[in-house]
Design an enzyme around this catalytic site. Sequence first.
Site, PDB file in Angstrom:
ATOM      1  CD  GLN A   1     -18.008   2.315   7.484  1.00  0.00           C
ATOM      2  OE1 GLN A   1     -19.435   2.243   6.692  1.00  0.00           O
ATOM      3  NE2 GLN A   1     -17.794   2.083   7.970  1.00  0.00           N
TER       4      GLN A   1
ATOM      5  NE  ARG B   1     -17.878  -7.758   9.955  1.00  0.00           N
ATOM      6  CZ  ARG B   1     -18.369  -8.386  11.061  1.00  0.00           C
ATOM      7  NH1 ARG B   1     -19.971  -8.177  10.449  1.00  0.00           N
ATOM      8  NH2 ARG B   1     -18.263  -8.519  11.958  1.00  0.00           N
ATOM      9  CB  CYS B   2     -12.938  -6.262   3.012  1.00  0.00           C
ATOM     10  SG  CYS B   2     -11.687  -6.750   1.949  1.00  0.00           S
TER      11      CYS B   2
END
Lengths: 291, 788, 163
Positions: free
Chosen positions: B223, B373-374
């Site tokens: 990512q 996701r945080c």
Amino acid sequence: MIPGAFDYHSPKTLDEAINLLNDLGEDAKILAGGHSLLPMMKWRLAEPAHLVDISRLSDLDYIKEENGFLCLGAMVTESGLENSELIAEKYPILKDTSEVIADPLVRNLASIGGNIAHGDPANDHPATMLALNAIVVVCGPNGSKREINIDEFFLGPLWTALGENEILTEIKIPMPKQQSGGCYIKLERKVGDYAIAASAVTLDFENGKCSSSGIALTNVGPTPVRAKDAQDVLIGTDVSNEVIEQASNLAAEASQPVGDHRGSEEYKRGVVKTLTGRAILKAKNRAMGGN
Amino acid sequence: MSKCKTSPEVGGMGHSVKRKEDARFIRGQGTYVDDVVRPGMVYMDIVRSPYAHAKIKSINTEKALAHPGVAAVITGETLKEYNLHMMPTLMSDTQMVLPIDKVCYQSQEVAAVIGTDRYSVADGIELVEVEYEPLPVVVDPFKATDSDAPIIRDDKEGQESNHIWHWEEGDKAATEEIFNNSDVVVKERIYIPRIHVASIETCGCVSEFDKATGQLTVWMTTQAPHAIRTVLALVAGHVGLQEDKIRVISPDIGGGFGGKVPVYPGYVIAIAASVVTGLPVKWIEDRRENLQADSFARDYHMDCEIAADKDGTLNGLRIKTLADNGYADAAANPSKYPAGMFSICTGSYDFKNAFVEVDGVYTNKPPGGVAYRCSFRVTEAVHAIERMVDMVADEIMMDAAELRMKNFIPKDAFPYHSPTGWEYDSGDYHAALQLAMDNIGYDELLKEQKEKRERGEFMGIGICSFTEVVGAGPSKDFDILGIKMFDSSEIRIHPTGKAIARFGTKSQGQGHETTYAQIIAEELGIPFTDVSVEEGDTDTAPYGLGTYASRSTPTAGAAAAMACRKIKAKAKKIAAHLLETSEEDLEWEVGKFSVKGVPDKAVTIQDIAFAAYTNHPQGLEAGLEATHYYDPPNLTFPFGSYIAVVDIDSGTGEVKVRRFMAVDDCGNIINPMIVEGQIHGGLTQGLAPALYEEISYDDEGNITGGSFMEYLVPTAVETPHWETDKTITPSPHHPIGAKGVGESPTVGAPPAIVNAVVDALSHLGVKHIDIPITPEKVWRAIHKNEVA
Amino acid sequence: MEKKSITININGSPRTGEVEDRLLLVHFIRDDCALTGTHIGCDSTHCGACTVLLDGTAVKSCTVLAVQADGREVATIEGMEGEALHPLQEGFFEEHGLQCGFCTPGMIMSAKHLLDNNPKPSEEEIRCGISGNLCRCTGYQNIVKSVQYASNKLQSSESAGGK
């Protein structure tokens, strides 16, 4: 992800398959739907040297009524059962069972024969077959054929009465009596999981009283468990809520769960009680012509 | 959203245009890392430890090497020759690539087998013989610092216990004072367990080293390709890898969710193997490796206390947390924040004061602590506060919505300074909760619940009014291994008015190829279909820190807008030249400059682009392009209010989420369709840990939940039909007023579901249930009176 | 290791290979035939990313041996587009039925099987029908809508052209 090496055999006939098994001995495994065996092989928990593929023996794929029995060829797939009108109409317990096995893609290949022959107490058909008093038809070398009462088929975890050189070819289920109903209810953590517990129930009624019953449980013992006392307590009664409660308690007592990630022993017994009660009620309703 | 400024054809902000990237995905033509094939490529597979803690007595590679197709076996000793057996973690801790002496968690990498194909190396790993001597294990983090606990990191000088760090925020004394002077104190230990991102694509790479040129190209599931390249150059410079000759390509990514931020040993081994052999090496994890060894998320044990008054005024908050980091602190937190943004835990409420402390410890479990996701521990913080607020409501017998409304930070208090040091940019919490309540029919639900309870049925309503903190971040506070967390955009307008835009971020499904093009369409009036977006190739993309923590829109999205404004400024000069007027006489409306008061006298952005290469004014550089590195002045603070309605099967303990209303506010919206899609997905990733997913360990440190048989990713059947709505409170400091949305639903959904379940059981005395709420936990509450 | 020669008709073209008996169908499709639209997401027959049609039936190609598919028909995502996109592909595009795209090919093949056997499924039937396929991005809601889109489109094109 990748299985160890093996030799693949694709016999054209049942006899050829049995001969292969006979010749290859314990190093050979039957490949039917493959959805129990191949995943184990991909994790190298099973490393057979030979696979004998019976999935293309189309003469093992049939659903028919004959001589008082429903006869299911071993290679009938779960989706085949799910989509059969005969099954939906006369044997809803089998539809109940097949449609909660694994997931729809798995059911497109997984076979009823494999589900039973694997001897896994977590599989769903074994309990249903106990409740239905099924007969397992097994073929061996030199045209030998024997019928095994379902109560004598499951011997332990992944261990059945099937000989090394035998193939399970058919399941025979006595055709339902005039007023009868069956039901299978499973509790799973999510789609694709084995049962936390499940309960299979069949009931026959004569003159408003229960004349015979079958109750068996999934994944709460080393083999599928027949809850005999629970069956017996229903006989001769009108299967009132009170009797259902009794039978459910007896089923919970008959279960032999062990605590694991699906739940504690105590919880699983509680689930057996709940599901058995619900399954008896539904089987009764079905026997009375309901759904 | 107010009316869109652009036409649907231009497709600027607010248009639900269809995604450009989908053209390849619906045809199966995406290129994921396992689709990359290079000439002469070999494969790698990894031998992993069956033990959680064990001495390695010997590794015998003879049988593996004799297996047909196996070319080499790499061990820690091999890597040690190149000083590559250890690597830094993102938190400046160290981590083994391959072990020399001992293993510290189950499924740890022990050796790697290189061979001609997947099948040979899979056989090869079975043939590597490793002799272990088991050591005592540390599984329970509460026992990690006991005096008799074995020291896991005896390789680290000065490390005399398993304690890693202590961190605190807020005013301890003032908070204590508040606790002493409040009517009510509510306490609970809340555990938010280890979970895993479980993206459907696992991790892997293809590493190709050209011995002749010294060029290393790595296609990898990352990512953050730029950060990876820099780290590679820093840690492997001594073996001749230099940054200009390293190219990291992040191809299509099959879901990231934070799990593809860290560097895993497998990548490093594959890179080392390709450098040593000069061959392209492919390594692709299988699912069990992915779940068992790759970075986990969460795993916070939080002792929470709220001090309140009887009238429902929330006064003080205190949380003491134990963070189980596993064998190394490999969390993906910005450097200055060992517990990430956990101190955002005062949430949406105007507390007088708060004090938060966190201690990190080592255990014999895989390292990690990724921001799943945080934004770096905001999920844990929101879980704590939103559970505790409900506990206060229960304690003083006040409606949970009323209590929230009473204590929300008021709309006019923004920018709001929280007691733990955050400056919230904007919010309107009352409006969001009210909308959620109106949409779902809150009052009718309360009535229904009352009737059902009288009939012995179990139904619960749960609220979560969360405040998020995303968009890391301002460079004064945020860096990873010293690299500041800005992000970038480079935009070139071609002569025919089409454009290419490149970014330092990397989409993993977020739809950047569409949304970034829409930002450019909004700013310049160039149709979004005329803008190609590229990311993920360090040779071409401008430097950036990548995509995670909902940071793409707040940082790179802002950079795109700023770069466009630079382009527009130059375009204006060209327009003045073309229209033979002065810049002051020009005005902009979507896609063109016109002379004020003479709308017919205008040039389009396309005309201007052509002129920039064919007829540019003397004294002005030719061309039309700009690059912007955006360093945000602050974080953004999206928020929302969720309401869950659950029904419980008392016979089995099963929980069914009957309805779920999610009202989100992420500021201005670029593409409503994409935002809604992200919310659906995020909610499902909130449902999952609330009811299903957990990775746990037995007393020997053996993993449970290490395959998709036991790690229960919800299917379409378990997932409810989500209801969504929105309010819009723009960020005042973001160039386009956007805030970021990807993680809000994952953060907000679990407490809403837990609150609903606890609400359904509250009349039995149930105060709290830890996630995942399994049927057994509920069944015990009902049948065994086991109430937390 | 002894290899077998097999021929599998994939998307209408015969593909021949010399394969080990243990080669999984998914690896034959991906590695031997370079049809990389079919993905691998797990090792336990759970995720469905590898779903293809085998003689018209949706199966997980990670749990079928390539030799078992010898002489049979396989359909993959690459064969779905004819002169135009298949209505399912169009549905996933129109209804935002995908995000990262990794589960999408398997999802589409599963949905194809579903619609082939049940042209007008209810929402519940769609959810059950795709329950052998995991998606981590979409929360399934837009996948359901995508399948409904395709179902409607297939129905209307049938009634338009269907005499």
